[in-house]
Design a protein around this motif. Structure first.
Motif, PDB file in Angstrom:
ATOM      1  N   LYS A   1       0.672  -0.576   0.106  1.00  0.00           N
ATOM      2  CA  LYS A   1       0.157  -0.207  -0.015  1.00  0.00           C
ATOM      3  C   LYS A   1       0.727   1.343   0.127  1.00  0.00           C
ATOM      4  O   LYS A   1       1.883   1.284   0.727  1.00  0.00           O
ATOM      5  CB  LYS A   1      -0.591  -0.187   1.362  1.00  0.00           C
ATOM      6  N   ASN A   2       0.764   2.255  -0.483  1.00  0.00           N
ATOM      7  CA  ASN A   2       1.447   3.603  -0.537  1.00  0.00           C
ATOM      8  C   ASN A   2       2.461   3.341  -2.166  1.00  0.00           C
ATOM      9  O   ASN A   2       3.223   4.596  -1.632  1.00  0.00           O
ATOM     10  CB  ASN A   2       1.257   3.865   0.471  1.00  0.00           C
TER      11      ASN A   2
ATOM     12  N   GLN B   1      -6.184   5.077  -3.529  1.00  0.00           N
ATOM     13  CA  GLN B   1      -4.756   5.171  -2.448  1.00  0.00           C
ATOM     14  C   GLN B   1      -4.168   4.279  -2.518  1.00  0.00           C
ATOM     15  O   GLN B   1      -3.458   3.635  -1.145  1.00  0.00           O
ATOM     16  CB  GLN B   1      -5.296   5.586  -1.027  1.00  0.00           C
ATOM     17  N   HIS B   2      -4.505   2.981  -3.307  1.00  0.00           N
ATOM     18  CA  HIS B   2      -3.245   2.172  -3.013  1.00  0.00           C
ATOM     19  C   HIS B   2      -1.525   2.134  -3.919  1.00  0.00           C
ATOM     20  O   HIS B   2      -1.101   1.999  -3.262  1.00  0.00           O
ATOM     21  CB  HIS B   2      -4.197   0.757  -3.809  1.00  0.00           C
TER      22      HIS B   2
ATOM     23  N   SER C   1       0.364   5.251  -3.995  1.00  0.00           N
ATOM     24  CA  SER C   1       0.901   6.839  -4.217  1.00  0.00           C
ATOM     25  C   SER C   1       0.932   7.859  -4.884  1.00  0.00           C
ATOM     26  O   SER C   1       0.233   8.845  -4.951  1.00  0.00           O
ATOM     27  CB  SER C   1       1.533   6.905  -2.582  1.00  0.00           C
TER      28      SER C   1
END
Ligand code: OXD
Length: 309
Positions: free
Chosen positions: A215-216, A240-241, A243
């Motif tokens: 994630k990000n 929002q996986h 960024s």
């Protein structure tokens, strides 16, 4: 015997000049000026107009003016039976490496957001990341990918690379083949695509691949627009996986004005300029290959027709 340069930008004259100052005996023509097409043996090409190579009945050799050759394979009338070479150049690799390093540092330190805030007179510190904490995954460990991976490792990033087969590179964790793609992606906080564009890699940067990134994660595509499914990137940014992303290459170049990337704050766009063949650096290898072709010697940097790069 002569050479024709076929490309659609404004660089033909500078290439011609560089070739002729390297060797004044060379007969070099722009495809746009009058010349005897029957006498042309070598075509020096970069995104040539589709079908333009058909006008040269006696070609014996095709040379790409860049590292990539995908545009040659995309021309159904290109004489693919001829030897095809590409540019392999240390300066091109160094330029790519510097560009990728600049993008990653920009991302880690949030510099883009400060520029936006400055225009609005907003004073707002944002959290930053440290080099030593960031795992960078290089998708594609060819000449450019290897240079980028090694330079990033020297600077202190945790670097891993994925390729067809395992590579032994100091301080770089190697992953290979489809079975090792997901573990490689799972550990890539920043993913840099430097793959050649082939049938197998077209659309590889898609929702399935993005779902495997932490994630990000941050994406950098400096390979070809055809690797990316644009809509999937937008979706993964919106949820929002991912960024953000830095993109240098696009399906259509210049990118059409109505494309949604222009308005996506999380995307930093550069105009396919990460690393550009420098005539002074590249011309010697092109002339050398031309002479080898005339002497019937094996050419350097030959492209594999099976692999497509
Ligand atoms: C190249 C490029 O392939 O500039 O050299 O994209």
């Amino acid at each position: 015997m002569s050479i024709v340069i076929i490309r659609q930008d404004d660089k033909i004259e500078s290439w011609k000049k560089a070739l002729q100052s390297h060797d004044a005996t060379l007969e070099v023509y722009s495809y746009l000026e009058p010349h005897d097409k029957e006498k042309v043996e070598m075509a020096l090409v970069w995104k040539h107009p589709i079908g333009s190579l058909k006008k040269y009945p006696n070609l014996v050799y095709l040379a790409s003016m860049g590292a990539g050759v995908d545009f040659i394979f995309e021309d159904p009338s290109a004489p693919l039976a001829l030897p095809i070479t590409r540019v392999v150049d240390r300066q091109l690799a160094i330029d790519m490496s510097e560009h990728v390093l600049a993008l990653i540092l920009n991302y880690l330190k949030g510099l883009d957001s400060y520029k936006v805030n400055q225009t609005k007179k907003i004073w707002k510190p944002v959290p930053y990341k440290r080099i030593a904490d960031v795992r960078v995954g290089i998708l594609g460990l060819g000449v450019l990918g290897t240079q980028v991976a090694q330079d990033l490792a020297k600077v202190g990033f945790q670097v891993q690379g994925w390729a067809h087969s395992h590579k032994e590179l100091q301080n770089i964790k190697s992953y290979a083949g489809n079975n090792e793609l997901n573990p490689f992606l799972n550990g890539s906080d920043v993913l840099v695509c430097l793959l050649p564009l082939t049938e197998a890699t077209t659309g590889i940067l898609n929702q399935h691949l993005f779902a495997q990134l932490p994630k990000n994660a941050y994406l950098i595509n400096v390979a070809r627009g055809g690797h990316l499914v644009d809509q999937d990137l937008q979706d993964f940014i919106h949820k929002q996986h991912i960024s953000g992303a830095s993109l240098d290459v696009y399906h259509e170049e210049p990118l059409p004005k109505d494309h949604f990337f222009w308005n996506l704050d999380e995307v930093l766009m550069t105009p396919h300029h990460a690393s550009v063949s420098d005539t002074n650096s590249v011309v010697p290898q092109i002339v050398e290959n031309y002479k080898r072709m005339q002497a019937g010697l094996p050419l350097f940097h030959l492209v594999s027709k099976n692999k497509g790069y």
